[in-house]
Motif scaffolding. Structure first.
Motif, PDB file in Angstrom:
ATOM      1  N   HIS A 243       7.004 -11.509  -1.585  1.00  0.00           N
ATOM      2  CA  HIS A 243       7.104 -11.406  -3.041  1.00  0.00           C
ATOM      3  C   HIS A 243       7.653 -10.023  -3.338  1.00  0.00           C
ATOM      4  CE1 HIS A 243       5.879 -10.909  -7.256  1.00  0.00           C
ATOM      5  NE2 HIS A 243       5.808 -12.227  -7.308  1.00  0.00           N
ATOM      6  N   GLU A 244       8.849  -9.977  -3.940  1.00  0.00           N
ATOM      7  CA  GLU A 244       9.568  -8.711  -4.067  1.00  0.00           C
ATOM      8  C   GLU A 244       8.827  -7.693  -4.930  1.00  0.00           C
ATOM      9  OE1 GLU A 244      10.937 -11.620  -4.123  1.00  0.00           O
ATOM     10  OE2 GLU A 244      12.622 -11.598  -2.717  1.00  0.00           O
ATOM     11  N   GLN A 245       8.381  -8.099  -6.119  1.00  0.00           N
ATOM     12  CA  GLN A 245       7.746  -7.140  -7.012  1.00  0.00           C
ATOM     13  C   GLN A 245       6.432  -6.634  -6.428  1.00  0.00           C
ATOM     14  OE1 GLN A 245       6.864  -8.600 -10.943  1.00  0.00           O
ATOM     15  NE2 GLN A 245       6.193  -6.607 -11.692  1.00  0.00           N
ATOM     16  N   ALA A 246       5.707  -7.511  -5.755  1.00  0.00           N
ATOM     17  CA  ALA A 246       4.439  -7.108  -5.134  1.00  0.00           C
ATOM     18  C   ALA A 246       4.664  -6.299  -3.870  1.00  0.00           C
ATOM     19  CB  ALA A 246       3.601  -8.342  -4.814  1.00  0.00           C
ATOM     20  N   MET A 247       5.889  -6.311  -3.346  1.00  0.00           N
ATOM     21  CA  MET A 247       6.217  -5.635  -2.088  1.00  0.00           C
ATOM     22  C   MET A 247       5.223  -6.053  -1.002  1.00  0.00           C
ATOM     23  SD  MET A 247       7.453  -1.826  -3.343  1.00  0.00           S
ATOM     24  CE  MET A 247       6.036  -1.456  -4.373  1.00  0.00           C
ATOM     25  N   SER A 248       5.007  -7.375  -0.906  1.00  0.00           N
ATOM     26  CA  SER A 248       3.961  -7.885  -0.026  1.00  0.00           C
ATOM     27  C   SER A 248       4.408  -9.135   0.727  1.00  0.00           C
ATOM     28  CB  SER A 248       2.701  -8.227  -0.830  1.00  0.00           C
ATOM     29  OG  SER A 248       2.140  -7.087  -1.416  1.00  0.00           O
ATOM     30  N   HIS A 249       3.895  -9.248   1.954  1.00  0.00           N
ATOM     31  CA  HIS A 249       3.963 -10.480   2.735  1.00  0.00           C
ATOM     32  C   HIS A 249       2.611 -11.160   2.564  1.00  0.00           C
ATOM     33  CE1 HIS A 249       7.602  -9.091   4.975  1.00  0.00           C
ATOM     34  NE2 HIS A 249       7.080  -7.917   4.665  1.00  0.00           N
ATOM     35  N   LEU A 250       2.611 -12.438   2.196  1.00  0.00           N
ATOM     36  CA  LEU A 250       1.379 -13.062   1.720  1.00  0.00           C
ATOM     37  C   LEU A 250       0.877 -14.209   2.582  1.00  0.00           C
ATOM     38  CD1 LEU A 250       2.816 -12.982  -1.842  1.00  0.00           C
ATOM     39  CD2 LEU A 250       0.872 -11.602  -1.111  1.00  0.00           C
ATOM     40  N   THR A 251       1.671 -15.264   2.668  1.00  0.00           N
ATOM     41  CA  THR A 251       1.195 -16.470   3.341  1.00  0.00           C
ATOM     42  C   THR A 251       0.911 -16.233   4.814  1.00  0.00           C
ATOM     43  OG1 THR A 251       2.630 -17.669   1.806  1.00  0.00           O
ATOM     44  CG2 THR A 251       1.595 -18.955   3.535  1.00  0.00           C
ATOM     45  N   CYS A 252       1.567 -15.242   5.415  1.00  0.00           N
ATOM     46  CA  CYS A 252       1.337 -14.964   6.832  1.00  0.00           C
ATOM     47  C   CYS A 252      -0.076 -14.452   7.092  1.00  0.00           C
ATOM     48  CB  CYS A 252       2.365 -13.980   7.371  1.00  0.00           C
ATOM     49  SG  CYS A 252       2.422 -12.404   6.508  1.00  0.00           S
ATOM     50  N   SER A 253      -0.803 -14.094   6.038  1.00  0.00           N
ATOM     51  CA  SER A 253      -2.228 -13.786   6.173  1.00  0.00           C
ATOM     52  C   SER A 253      -3.094 -14.914   5.622  1.00  0.00           C
ATOM     53  CB  SER A 253      -2.573 -12.485   5.444  1.00  0.00           C
ATOM     54  OG  SER A 253      -2.204 -11.362   6.208  1.00  0.00           O
ATOM     55  N   MET A 254      -2.754 -15.405   4.444  1.00  0.00           N
ATOM     56  CA  MET A 254      -3.635 -16.378   3.789  1.00  0.00           C
ATOM     57  C   MET A 254      -3.739 -17.683   4.574  1.00  0.00           C
ATOM     58  SD  MET A 254      -4.515 -14.349   1.538  1.00  0.00           S
ATOM     59  CE  MET A 254      -3.814 -12.762   1.072  1.00  0.00           C
TER      60      MET A 254
ATOM     61  N   THR B 202       3.149   5.784   0.874  1.00  0.00           N
ATOM     62  CA  THR B 202       2.583   5.817   2.217  1.00  0.00           C
ATOM     63  C   THR B 202       1.673   4.637   2.517  1.00  0.00           C
ATOM     64  OG1 THR B 202       0.730   7.169   1.445  1.00  0.00           O
ATOM     65  CG2 THR B 202       2.665   8.339   2.286  1.00  0.00           C
ATOM     66  N   GLN B 203       1.177   3.974   1.472  1.00  0.00           N
ATOM     67  CA  GLN B 203       0.277   2.850   1.650  1.00  0.00           C
ATOM     68  C   GLN B 203       1.028   1.529   1.490  1.00  0.00           C
ATOM     69  OE1 GLN B 203      -3.057   3.021   2.435  1.00  0.00           O
ATOM     70  NE2 GLN B 203      -2.890   5.246   2.587  1.00  0.00           N
ATOM     71  N   SER B 204       0.504   0.494   2.128  1.00  0.00           N
ATOM     72  CA  SER B 204       1.147  -0.820   2.082  1.00  0.00           C
ATOM     73  C   SER B 204       0.324  -1.818   1.297  1.00  0.00           C
ATOM     74  CB  SER B 204       1.357  -1.347   3.510  1.00  0.00           C
ATOM     75  OG  SER B 204       1.729  -2.710   3.481  1.00  0.00           O
ATOM     76  N   HIS B 205       0.905  -2.366   0.233  1.00  0.00           N
ATOM     77  CA  HIS B 205       0.236  -3.424  -0.522  1.00  0.00           C
ATOM     78  C   HIS B 205      -0.051  -4.631   0.363  1.00  0.00           C
ATOM     79  CE1 HIS B 205       2.158  -1.902  -4.554  1.00  0.00           C
ATOM     80  NE2 HIS B 205       1.317  -1.058  -4.022  1.00  0.00           N
ATOM     81  N   THR B 206       0.873  -4.924   1.275  1.00  0.00           N
ATOM     82  CA  THR B 206       0.743  -6.091   2.144  1.00  0.00           C
ATOM     83  C   THR B 206      -0.593  -6.107   2.872  1.00  0.00           C
ATOM     84  OG1 THR B 206       3.112  -6.447   2.520  1.00  0.00           O
ATOM     85  CG2 THR B 206       1.633  -7.145   4.264  1.00  0.00           C
ATOM     86  N   TYR B 207      -0.912  -5.008   3.527  1.00  0.00           N
ATOM     87  CA  TYR B 207      -2.131  -4.964   4.328  1.00  0.00           C
ATOM     88  C   TYR B 207      -3.377  -4.886   3.443  1.00  0.00           C
ATOM     89  CZ  TYR B 207       1.545  -3.677   7.642  1.00  0.00           C
ATOM     90  OH  TYR B 207       2.703  -3.645   8.379  1.00  0.00           O
ATOM     91  N   HIS B 208      -3.264  -4.197   2.325  1.00  0.00           N
ATOM     92  CA  HIS B 208      -4.409  -4.109   1.422  1.00  0.00           C
ATOM     93  C   HIS B 208      -4.828  -5.495   0.918  1.00  0.00           C
ATOM     94  CE1 HIS B 208      -3.359   0.327   0.261  1.00  0.00           C
ATOM     95  NE2 HIS B 208      -3.838   0.218   1.471  1.00  0.00           N
ATOM     96  N   VAL B 209      -3.864  -6.257   0.417  1.00  0.00           N
ATOM     97  CA  VAL B 209      -4.226  -7.549  -0.162  1.00  0.00           C
ATOM     98  C   VAL B 209      -4.623  -8.552   0.910  1.00  0.00           C
ATOM     99  CG1 VAL B 209      -2.849  -7.216  -2.241  1.00  0.00           C
ATOM    100  CG2 VAL B 209      -1.817  -8.372  -0.271  1.00  0.00           C
ATOM    101  N   ALA B 210      -4.134  -8.363   2.133  1.00  0.00           N
ATOM    102  CA  ALA B 210      -4.563  -9.255   3.210  1.00  0.00           C
ATOM    103  C   ALA B 210      -6.056  -9.103   3.461  1.00  0.00           C
ATOM    104  CB  ALA B 210      -3.771  -8.968   4.481  1.00  0.00           C
TER     105      ALA B 210
END
Length: 287
Positions: free
Chosen positions: A19-30, A80-88
């Protein structure tokens, strides 16, 4: 451990959704989290599984887009922080709890426990480390562990997102939009905004990669005809992640090192050059 392994592998080739605006990879965790927990329970109805994944993606996007981050070219500090890992970690706990049938309070406790484990930085990206993939698995595992602890009666913070020491205060300086979390919640599902990556590299590079491929098609460009390529990048977020280091020799040395696969997937110059050489961006080129 299943969530750790499968979420890591889901991210491994950089062709998972985003998801571009969220700067996140999602389904690969959920999805791996839901699969692991469902299997541990002996299976759940398909509708319940899909509900957990869809709600997880929706909440993950909402949490990730709420911070008011400046990605302009004039921004002073590098992210420096990643939204991807936080939301996972955070939402992964909610997905695991949803699959296990938690009530609202148990889900809130699971989220609080996940916040106590919330981690994920971009240093691996800077160094071309395999933690770029492994952090996806580690944060997913943290989500499962959080739900397990909540299920065992361990309590967590109940205001882990918006409390005085919560996620937005601690990691985003308190700058966030509450509306992003709740507007049309349960009515509009942001999962519809998730896109599939057409190239096996950082999403920040895809516009340039597509432009290179189009130029080759439209003008029948051959590699030997190319003397120089100029890329104009006006987004500081993109520049920091996929254009550094600026020194050409240093950039080349990183890509030719034993960490070259990750460096190449995070390098706009490499991907555009590979497209011009091959006519398209190929997965095997990164190996």
């Amino acid at each position: 451990h299943a969530a750790l392994a499968n979420a890591t592998m889901a991210r491994a080739l950089e062709i998972d959704d985003a998801h571009e605006q969220a700067m996140s990879h999602l389904t690969c965790s959920m999805a791996p989290i839901a699969l692991a927990v469902a299997e541990s329970l002996g299976g759940i109805p398909g509708k319940d599984f899909l509900t957990a994944v869809v709600l997880g993606n929706d909440l993950a996007i909402r949490i990730a887009v709420a911070p008011r981050a400046d990605v302009s070219a004039g921004r002073a500090a590098r992210r420096t922080q990643s939204h991807t890992y936080h939301v996972a970690s955070l939402v992964g706990a909610l997905v695991a709890g949803k699959v296990r049938g938690f009530d609202a309070l148990a889900l809130q406790n699971a989220l609080g426990i996940a916040y106590s484990q919330c981690a994920g930085n971009l240093q691996g990206v800077a160094e071309g480390a395999l933690t770029v993939r492994a952090q996806q698995g580690l944060s997913s595992m943290a989500g499962v562990v959080s739900a397990d602890l909540a299920g065992a009666g361990i309590t967590g913070a109940l205001e882990s997102l918006t409390g005085p020491c919560g996620y937005y205060a601690a990691l985003h300086g308190g700058h966030y939009d509450p509306g992003a979390l709740t507007d049309r919640l349960g009515d509009y599902y942001t999962v519809e905004e998730i896109s599939i990556k057409p190239y096996p590299c950082c999403r920040h590079i895809h516009t340039a990669a597509a432009a290179a491929e189009q130029a080759i098609r439209d003008h029948a460009i051959r590699p030997e005809q190319v003397e120089k390529v100029t890329l104009r990048v006006l987004n500081r977020e993109y520049f920091d992640v996929v254009c550094t280091p600026l020194d050409k020799d240093e950039h080349r040395a990183a890509i030719l090192s034993d960490r070259g696969w990750v460096h190449a997937q995070m390098s706009m110059p490499f991907v555009v050059a590979a497209a011009l050489c091959d006519g398209r961006v190929r997965l095997d080129r990164f190996a």
